[in-house]
Motif scaffolding. Structure first.
Motif, PDB file in Angstrom:
ATOM      1  N   GLY A  42      15.941   5.191 -10.946  1.00 24.68           N
ATOM      2  CA  GLY A  42      14.989   4.928  -9.878  1.00 24.68           C
ATOM      3  C   GLY A  42      15.131   3.531  -9.345  1.00 24.68           C
ATOM      4  O   GLY A  42      16.178   2.890  -9.517  1.00 24.68           O
ATOM      5  N   LYS A  43      14.084   3.044  -8.693  1.00 28.24           N
ATOM      6  CA  LYS A  43      14.058   1.685  -8.171  1.00 28.24           C
ATOM      7  C   LYS A  43      12.754   1.018  -8.576  1.00 28.24           C
ATOM      8  O   LYS A  43      11.711   1.660  -8.634  1.00 28.24           O
ATOM      9  N   THR A  44      12.823  -0.278  -8.852  1.00 30.95           N
ATOM     10  CA  THR A  44      11.641  -1.045  -9.185  1.00 30.95           C
ATOM     11  C   THR A  44      10.750  -1.165  -7.952  1.00 30.95           C
ATOM     12  O   THR A  44      11.142  -0.786  -6.841  1.00 30.95           O
ATOM     13  N   LEU A  45       9.557  -1.704  -8.126  1.00 30.84           N
ATOM     14  CA  LEU A  45       8.666  -1.921  -6.983  1.00 30.84           C
ATOM     15  C   LEU A  45       9.278  -2.869  -5.967  1.00 30.84           C
ATOM     16  O   LEU A  45       8.909  -2.865  -4.794  1.00 30.84           O
ATOM     17  N   GLU A  46      10.232  -3.683  -6.416  1.00 28.59           N
ATOM     18  CA  GLU A  46      10.919  -4.606  -5.508  1.00 28.59           C
ATOM     19  C   GLU A  46      12.148  -3.955  -4.869  1.00 28.59           C
ATOM     20  O   GLU A  46      12.859  -4.596  -4.097  1.00 28.59           O
ATOM     21  N   GLY A  47      12.406  -2.688  -5.213  1.00 26.64           N
ATOM     22  CA  GLY A  47      13.510  -1.965  -4.594  1.00 26.64           C
ATOM     23  C   GLY A  47      14.846  -2.109  -5.296  1.00 26.64           C
ATOM     24  O   GLY A  47      15.872  -1.697  -4.746  1.00 26.64           O
ATOM     25  N   LYS A  48      14.868  -2.667  -6.506  1.00 27.24           N
ATOM     26  CA  LYS A  48      16.133  -2.838  -7.234  1.00 27.24           C
ATOM     27  C   LYS A  48      16.411  -1.601  -8.089  1.00 27.24           C
ATOM     28  O   LYS A  48      15.529  -1.133  -8.826  1.00 27.24           O
TER      29      LYS A  48
ATOM     30  N   TRP B 103       0.819  -1.203   0.000  1.00 26.92           N
ATOM     31  CA  TRP B 103       0.000   0.000   0.000  1.00 26.92           C
ATOM     32  C   TRP B 103       0.853   1.254   0.000  1.00 26.92           C
ATOM     33  O   TRP B 103       0.492   2.273  -0.562  1.00 26.92           O
ATOM     34  N   LYS B 104       2.034   1.197   0.627  1.00 27.06           N
ATOM     35  CA  LYS B 104       2.940   2.335   0.563  1.00 27.06           C
ATOM     36  C   LYS B 104       3.376   2.574  -0.873  1.00 27.06           C
ATOM     37  O   LYS B 104       3.470   3.701  -1.336  1.00 27.06           O
ATOM     38  N   ARG B 105       3.649   1.487  -1.584  1.00 32.88           N
ATOM     39  CA  ARG B 105       4.031   1.617  -2.981  1.00 32.88           C
ATOM     40  C   ARG B 105       2.877   2.195  -3.790  1.00 32.88           C
ATOM     41  O   ARG B 105       3.060   3.047  -4.652  1.00 32.88           O
ATOM     42  N   PHE B 106       1.664   1.726  -3.498  1.00 37.56           N
ATOM     43  CA  PHE B 106       0.493   2.205  -4.224  1.00 37.56           C
ATOM     44  C   PHE B 106       0.298   3.696  -4.003  1.00 37.56           C
ATOM     45  O   PHE B 106      -0.077   4.428  -4.918  1.00 37.56           O
TER      46      PHE B 106
ATOM     47  N   LEU C 193      11.176  23.390 -12.318  1.00 36.26           N
ATOM     48  CA  LEU C 193      11.525  22.663 -11.113  1.00 36.26           C
ATOM     49  C   LEU C 193      12.793  21.853 -11.326  1.00 36.26           C
ATOM     50  O   LEU C 193      12.960  21.219 -12.359  1.00 36.26           O
ATOM     51  N   ALA C 194      13.686  21.855 -10.355  1.00 34.79           N
ATOM     52  CA  ALA C 194      14.854  20.985 -10.424  1.00 34.79           C
ATOM     53  C   ALA C 194      14.389  19.544 -10.357  1.00 34.79           C
ATOM     54  O   ALA C 194      13.505  19.203  -9.587  1.00 34.79           O
ATOM     55  N   ALA C 195      14.976  18.681 -11.170  1.00 37.94           N
ATOM     56  CA  ALA C 195      14.470  17.314 -11.300  1.00 37.94           C
ATOM     57  C   ALA C 195      15.424  16.291 -10.711  1.00 37.94           C
ATOM     58  O   ALA C 195      15.564  15.194 -11.227  1.00 37.94           O
ATOM     59  N   SER C 196      16.108  16.630  -9.642  1.00 38.73           N
ATOM     60  CA  SER C 196      17.049  15.697  -9.020  1.00 38.73           C
ATOM     61  C   SER C 196      16.309  14.783  -8.057  1.00 38.73           C
ATOM     62  O   SER C 196      16.483  14.837  -6.848  1.00 38.73           O
ATOM     63  N   PHE C 197      15.419  13.946  -8.612  1.00 34.42           N
ATOM     64  CA  PHE C 197      14.685  12.988  -7.789  1.00 34.42           C
ATOM     65  C   PHE C 197      14.743  11.611  -8.433  1.00 34.42           C
ATOM     66  O   PHE C 197      15.018  11.479  -9.625  1.00 34.42           O
ATOM     67  N   SER C 198      14.490  10.597  -7.638  1.00 34.29           N
ATOM     68  CA  SER C 198      14.449   9.227  -8.137  1.00 34.29           C
ATOM     69  C   SER C 198      13.045   8.927  -8.643  1.00 34.29           C
ATOM     70  O   SER C 198      12.062   9.143  -7.925  1.00 34.29           O
ATOM     71  N   VAL C 199      12.926   8.447  -9.895  1.00 33.29           N
ATOM     72  CA  VAL C 199      11.604   8.160 -10.440  1.00 33.29           C
ATOM     73  C   VAL C 199      11.049   6.877  -9.829  1.00 33.29           C
ATOM     74  O   VAL C 199      11.796   6.021  -9.353  1.00 33.29           O
ATOM     75  N   SER C 200       9.731   6.751  -9.820  1.00 36.02           N
ATOM     76  CA  SER C 200       9.107   5.545  -9.297  1.00 36.02           C
ATOM     77  C   SER C 200       9.365   4.374 -10.240  1.00 36.02           C
ATOM     78  O   SER C 200       9.785   4.567 -11.385  1.00 36.02           O
ATOM     79  N   GLY C 201       9.091   3.193  -9.780  1.00 35.23           N
ATOM     80  CA  GLY C 201       9.315   2.003 -10.587  1.00 35.23           C
ATOM     81  C   GLY C 201       8.163   1.675 -11.503  1.00 35.23           C
ATOM     82  O   GLY C 201       8.012   0.520 -11.928  1.00 35.23           O
ATOM     83  N   GLN C 202       7.341   2.661 -11.843  1.00 30.26           N
ATOM     84  CA  GLN C 202       6.182   2.428 -12.699  1.00 30.26           C
ATOM     85  C   GLN C 202       6.121   3.489 -13.793  1.00 30.26           C
ATOM     86  O   GLN C 202       6.113   4.689 -13.508  1.00 30.26           O
TER      87      GLN C 202
END
Length: 212
Positions: free
Chosen positions: A69-75, A11-14, A37-46
């Motif tokens: 970024g990282k996948t939904l599994e955190g990789k 649910w946190k991922r959702f 906006l500065a875009a120095s962020f990690s994209v979601s895994g979706q």
């Protein structure tokens, strides 16, 4: 108890899916650096999908970059993207969708956002950049330059905060105006200095319901 713990994590991922949609409803006007906006962020895994009847944009630039970024599994992952930037853009009949898979006890959940639909003003964006992995459209460009060194792009130039991901000597193109019709796009991220959505509608659906 193990099922409950796993459910909490999912649910946190959702919840991450909601972030761009909630931010958009506020018609963001916080511009940093040169109004973007500065875009120095990690994209979601979706990845998410965007469909529009028409996009009319001014001071268009396009160049290559990397989405991290990282996948939904955190990789960790790194994906090549084509970044499309506009100083100003007007979007007609926009639909955005993203599917979160395997939510416990529910299955897939789809978020669908619509704005600029018939009867409402067009969506307006200023200093907007899109990290695109796939684009299909009918396109017309006015006063286009193809083969510009990315580091020479101006107004807008390379998105602030992402310069380290872009080869300043790499291929890019620019145009005074771009009109894209029947747009179908997959993207990792969208960033804008201002994003105004007339007639905003946000819905959640059980199962898979995408814009295309």
């Amino acid at each position: 108890m193990e099922s409950v713990a796993r459910g909490g994590t999912r649910w946190k991922r959702f919840a991450l899916v909601m972030v761009p949609s909630v931010a958009a409803t506020a018609a963001i006007g916080i511009g940093l650096a040169q109004g973007a906006l500065a875009a120095s962020f990690s994209v979601s895994g979706q990845e998410f999908k965007v469909k529009a009847k028409e996009l009319e944009g001014y001071n268009f630039v396009q160049y290559g970059s990397i989405a991290n970024g990282k996948t939904l599994e955190g990789k960790p992952f790194a994906e090549p993207v084509g970044v499309s930037g506009f100083k100003e853009a007007y979007i007609t009949d926009m639909c955005q969708s993203v599917v979160t898979p395997n939510v416990p006890f529910i299955g897939n959940v789809s978020l669908e956002l619509r704005a600029g639909t018939p009867g409402h003003d067009r969506v307006y964006a200023k200093d907007i950049y899109l990290d695109v992995s796939q684009l299909d459209a009918d396109a017309e460009f006015s006063n286009i330059d193809i083969g510009v060194a990315a580091g020479d792009l101006k107004n807008p130039g390379i998105q602030p905060g992402t310069e380290a991901k872009v080869n300043p000597h790499g291929f890019s193109q620019r145009a005074e105006k771009a009109v894209l019709k029947n747009v179908e796009q997959k993207a990792w991220a969208t960033t804008a200095g201002t994003f105004k959505l007339s007639g905003l509608s946000l819905r959640l659906h059980k199962g898979t319901k995408e814009c295309f």
